[in-house]
Design an enzyme around this catalytic site. Structure first.
Site, PDB file in Angstrom:
ATOM      1  N   LEU A   1       0.813  -1.218   0.000  1.00  0.00           N
ATOM      2  CA  LEU A   1       0.000   0.000   0.000  1.00  0.00           C
ATOM      3  C   LEU A   1       0.845   1.267   0.000  1.00  0.00           C
ATOM      4  O   LEU A   1       0.294   2.363  -0.145  1.00  0.00           O
ATOM      5  CB  LEU A   1      -0.932   0.017   1.235  1.00  0.00           C
ATOM      6  CG  LEU A   1      -2.209  -0.817   1.150  1.00  0.00           C
ATOM      7  CD1 LEU A   1      -1.931  -2.300   1.244  1.00  0.00           C
ATOM      8  CD2 LEU A   1      -3.176  -0.416   2.250  1.00  0.00           C
TER       9      LEU A   1
ATOM     10  N   TYR B   1      -0.168   9.339 -11.964  1.00  0.00           N
ATOM     11  CA  TYR B   1      -0.597   8.427 -10.885  1.00  0.00           C
ATOM     12  C   TYR B   1      -1.341   7.221 -11.461  1.00  0.00           C
ATOM     13  O   TYR B   1      -1.063   6.069 -11.113  1.00  0.00           O
ATOM     14  CB  TYR B   1      -1.490   9.214  -9.921  1.00  0.00           C
ATOM     15  CG  TYR B   1      -2.057   8.406  -8.782  1.00  0.00           C
ATOM     16  CD1 TYR B   1      -1.328   8.222  -7.612  1.00  0.00           C
ATOM     17  CD2 TYR B   1      -3.329   7.853  -8.862  1.00  0.00           C
ATOM     18  CE1 TYR B   1      -1.850   7.490  -6.564  1.00  0.00           C
ATOM     19  CE2 TYR B   1      -3.862   7.114  -7.823  1.00  0.00           C
ATOM     20  CZ  TYR B   1      -3.127   6.931  -6.670  1.00  0.00           C
ATOM     21  OH  TYR B   1      -3.649   6.196  -5.632  1.00  0.00           O
TER      22      TYR B   1
ATOM     23  N   ARG C   1     -19.253  10.395  -6.980  1.00  0.00           N
ATOM     24  CA  ARG C   1     -18.178   9.476  -6.617  1.00  0.00           C
ATOM     25  C   ARG C   1     -18.786   8.265  -5.909  1.00  0.00           C
ATOM     26  O   ARG C   1     -19.859   8.362  -5.289  1.00  0.00           O
ATOM     27  CB  ARG C   1     -17.182  10.149  -5.655  1.00  0.00           C
ATOM     28  CG  ARG C   1     -16.358  11.290  -6.270  1.00  0.00           C
ATOM     29  CD  ARG C   1     -15.398  10.811  -7.342  1.00  0.00           C
ATOM     30  NE  ARG C   1     -14.576  11.886  -7.882  1.00  0.00           N
ATOM     31  CZ  ARG C   1     -14.900  12.645  -8.928  1.00  0.00           C
ATOM     32  NH1 ARG C   1     -16.062  12.476  -9.550  1.00  0.00           N
ATOM     33  NH2 ARG C   1     -14.066  13.563  -9.359  1.00  0.00           N
TER      34      ARG C   1
HETATM   35  C1  UD2 Z   1      -9.828  10.009  -6.137  1.00  0.00           C
HETATM   36  C2  UD2 Z   1      -8.618   9.559  -5.352  1.00  0.00           C
HETATM   37  C3  UD2 Z   1      -7.400   9.500  -6.226  1.00  0.00           C
HETATM   38  C4  UD2 Z   1      -7.643   8.690  -7.479  1.00  0.00           C
HETATM   39  C5  UD2 Z   1      -8.911   9.196  -8.186  1.00  0.00           C
HETATM   40  C6  UD2 Z   1      -9.270   8.286  -9.334  1.00  0.00           C
HETATM   41  C7  UD2 Z   1      -8.879  10.259  -3.040  1.00  0.00           C
HETATM   42  C8  UD2 Z   1      -8.480  11.226  -1.998  1.00  0.00           C
HETATM   43  N1  UD2 Z   1      -8.374  10.485  -4.260  1.00  0.00           N
HETATM   44  O1  UD2 Z   1      -9.673  11.355  -6.578  1.00  0.00           O
HETATM   45  O2  UD2 Z   1      -6.318   8.940  -5.495  1.00  0.00           O
HETATM   46  O3  UD2 Z   1      -7.735   7.316  -7.143  1.00  0.00           O
HETATM   47  O4  UD2 Z   1     -10.031   9.200  -7.280  1.00  0.00           O
HETATM   48  O5  UD2 Z   1     -10.284   8.840 -10.107  1.00  0.00           O
HETATM   49  O6  UD2 Z   1      -9.591   9.294  -2.819  1.00  0.00           O
HETATM   50  N2  UD2 Z   1     -13.956  18.272  -3.839  1.00  0.00           N
HETATM   51  C9  UD2 Z   1     -14.644  19.420  -3.475  1.00  0.00           C
HETATM   52  N3  UD2 Z   1     -14.165  20.156  -2.428  1.00  0.00           N
HETATM   53  C10 UD2 Z   1     -13.040  19.825  -1.739  1.00  0.00           C
HETATM   54  C11 UD2 Z   1     -12.327  18.656  -2.123  1.00  0.00           C
HETATM   55  C12 UD2 Z   1     -12.812  17.907  -3.179  1.00  0.00           C
HETATM   56  O7  UD2 Z   1     -15.657  19.763  -4.078  1.00  0.00           O
HETATM   57  O8  UD2 Z   1     -12.680  20.542  -0.789  1.00  0.00           O
HETATM   58  C13 UD2 Z   1     -14.496  17.442  -4.923  1.00  0.00           C
HETATM   59  C14 UD2 Z   1     -13.506  17.194  -6.036  1.00  0.00           C
HETATM   60  O9  UD2 Z   1     -13.506  18.256  -6.950  1.00  0.00           O
HETATM   61  C15 UD2 Z   1     -14.053  15.877  -6.610  1.00  0.00           C
HETATM   62  C16 UD2 Z   1     -14.633  15.164  -5.391  1.00  0.00           C
HETATM   63  O10 UD2 Z   1     -14.818  16.167  -4.403  1.00  0.00           O
HETATM   64  O11 UD2 Z   1     -15.094  16.120  -7.509  1.00  0.00           O
HETATM   65  C17 UD2 Z   1     -13.724  14.081  -4.855  1.00  0.00           C
HETATM   66  O12 UD2 Z   1     -12.434  14.637  -4.709  1.00  0.00           O
HETATM   67  P1  UD2 Z   1     -11.237  13.837  -3.983  1.00  0.00           P
HETATM   68  O13 UD2 Z   1     -10.046  14.735  -4.042  1.00  0.00           O
HETATM   69  O14 UD2 Z   1     -11.681  13.317  -2.680  1.00  0.00           O
HETATM   70  O15 UD2 Z   1     -11.021  12.537  -4.895  1.00  0.00           O
HETATM   71  P2  UD2 Z   1     -10.903  12.360  -6.499  1.00  0.00           P
HETATM   72  O16 UD2 Z   1     -12.163  11.667  -6.922  1.00  0.00           O
HETATM   73  O17 UD2 Z   1     -10.505  13.599  -7.182  1.00  0.00           O
END
Ligand code: UD2
Length: 324
Positions: A95, A163, A231
């Site tokens: 991991l 990534y 998500r």
């Molecule tokens: C996730 C994984 C990443 C990768 C990816 C694959 C996490 C932390 N990251 O990215 O490693 O596997 O999926 O597609 O699990 N958001 C807001 N406000 C905030 C923060 C985030 O609106 O303050 C939104 C962001 O724009 C996105 C969603 O929340 O639409 C999820 O964001 P994230 O950073 O938790 O994870 P993600 O899906 O970008």
């Protein structure tokens, strides 16, 4: 798998968010666990349960060995004193990684060396030492932007970040080591994992860790974009059940999604968290992030059929546990 007096389970990145939960579970199941972690993002505090005072300051309970090690520099030297004392390594959950997609875009060479290089070091060790099973933490990032939902494992992979590319390259390496060198290995593609111990301190931390932290403090939650992006949020306890199953015998060369099969919009998520924390936070909207994917939802049949695992934690229950 065997008991704590027998062969060893190694968890690379075992002081991190997911790795520490897996370590807890493996010790509870009776294993002797060796955590390899360089503590760049992992924390000793995540393993506090096993760092008992009677074993000396910073010492661990007999079921846990904690070794400071950057996996991308190799693991033979770190593991040699342990195997000399307790015998061979039987299973490895890999991991340890650079976990931010955004950092991988800024520093692709570092990302590739840590994530892909780290996987090769683990697989070389497994080949040389005859490890019985390697379970690897892959990611939904291998798919890139797909229109067909839910995403099945046979969907063509077109990662859109370094990534995602190095997670996919790692999967190919697993396949090669399984095929050519007979190393039994399984890759799990994690969707959006959340739960206690996820660190909210970086702007690229998981959205639930950030929103929970802010909602608890009555601070404003910022949604990037229109909030209609979805998500598949999967609770860390369910991910751990997948990993434990993947560490067992069988299912070599199997790749499986780890998600719930459901999806929720970011706006709905924000509202739920604000409500669970007493309704004091405002919600604001900011411009969409670059490279944002619109929808993400896992097909989960293979996880159920091959591993007998169904992610069963309801989002609201997982959110409550995270807030607590
Ligand atoms: C996730 C994984 C990443 C990768 C990816 C694959 C996490 C932390 N990251 O990215 O490693 O596997 O999926 O597609 O699990 N958001 C807001 N406000 C905030 C923060 C985030 O609106 O303050 C939104 C962001 O724009 C996105 C969603 O929340 O639409 C999820 O964001 P994230 O950073 O938790 O994870 P993600 O899906 O970008």
């Amino acid at each position: 798998m065997s008991s704590s007096s027998g062969p060893i389970a190694v968890v690379t990145g075992g002081a991190g968010f997911i790795g520490s939960h897996l370590t807890d579970r493996l010790i509870e199941l009776g294993h002797r666990v060796v955590v390899l972690d360089d503590f760049r993002t992992g924390k000793r505090a995540n393993l506090a349960r096993w760092l008992t005072p009677e074993h000396g300051f910073g010492g661990a309970s007999p079921a846990l060995e904690l070794v400071t090690c950057d996996v991308s520099h190799g693991i033979f030297a770190a593991l040699a004193p342990i195997t000399a004392k307790y015998g061979r390594v039987e299973r490895i959950a890999h991991l340890a990684a650079q976990v931010s997609v955004v950092s991988s875009v800024a520093n692709p060479l570092v990302d590739m060396s840590v994530n892909y290089g780290g996987t090769l070091h683990v697989l070389e060790y497994a080949r040389a030492m005859g490890v019985a099973k390697v379970a690897f933490a892959s990611s939904a990032a291998v798919y890139g932007d797909v229109s067909e939902m839910p995403v099945g494992e046979d969907t063509p992979t077109r990662p859109v970040s370094p990534y995602g590319i190095d997670k996919l390259a790692s999967e190919l390496a697993l396949d090669y080591y399984a095929n050519v060198h007979g190393v039994p290995a399984t890759a799990l593609r994690f969707f959006n994992v959340y739960g206690p111990r996820q660190d909210p301190s970086s702007p690229y931390s998981g959205v639930i860790s950030i929103f929970a932290d802010r909602a608890r403090a009555g601070r404003t939650l910022t949604i990037f974009g229109d909030g209609q992006q979805t998500r598949d949020f999967v609770y860390v306890g369910d991910v751990v059940r997948g990993l434990v199953a993947a560490l067992g015998d069988g299912n070599s060369r199997t790749v499986a999604n780890v998600g719930t099969g459901g999806e929720i919009t970011v706006t709905e998520l924000a509202r739920t968290l604000v409500e669970l924390c007493g309704g004091k936070s405002a919600i604001e909207y900011a411009p969409q992030r670059a490279g944002e994917i619109l929808r993400s939802r896992a097909r989960v049949d293979r996880l159920r059929e091959a591993f007998g695992v169904v992610a069963e934690t309801r989002l609201v229950d997982g959110l409550r546990a995270t807030i607590a």
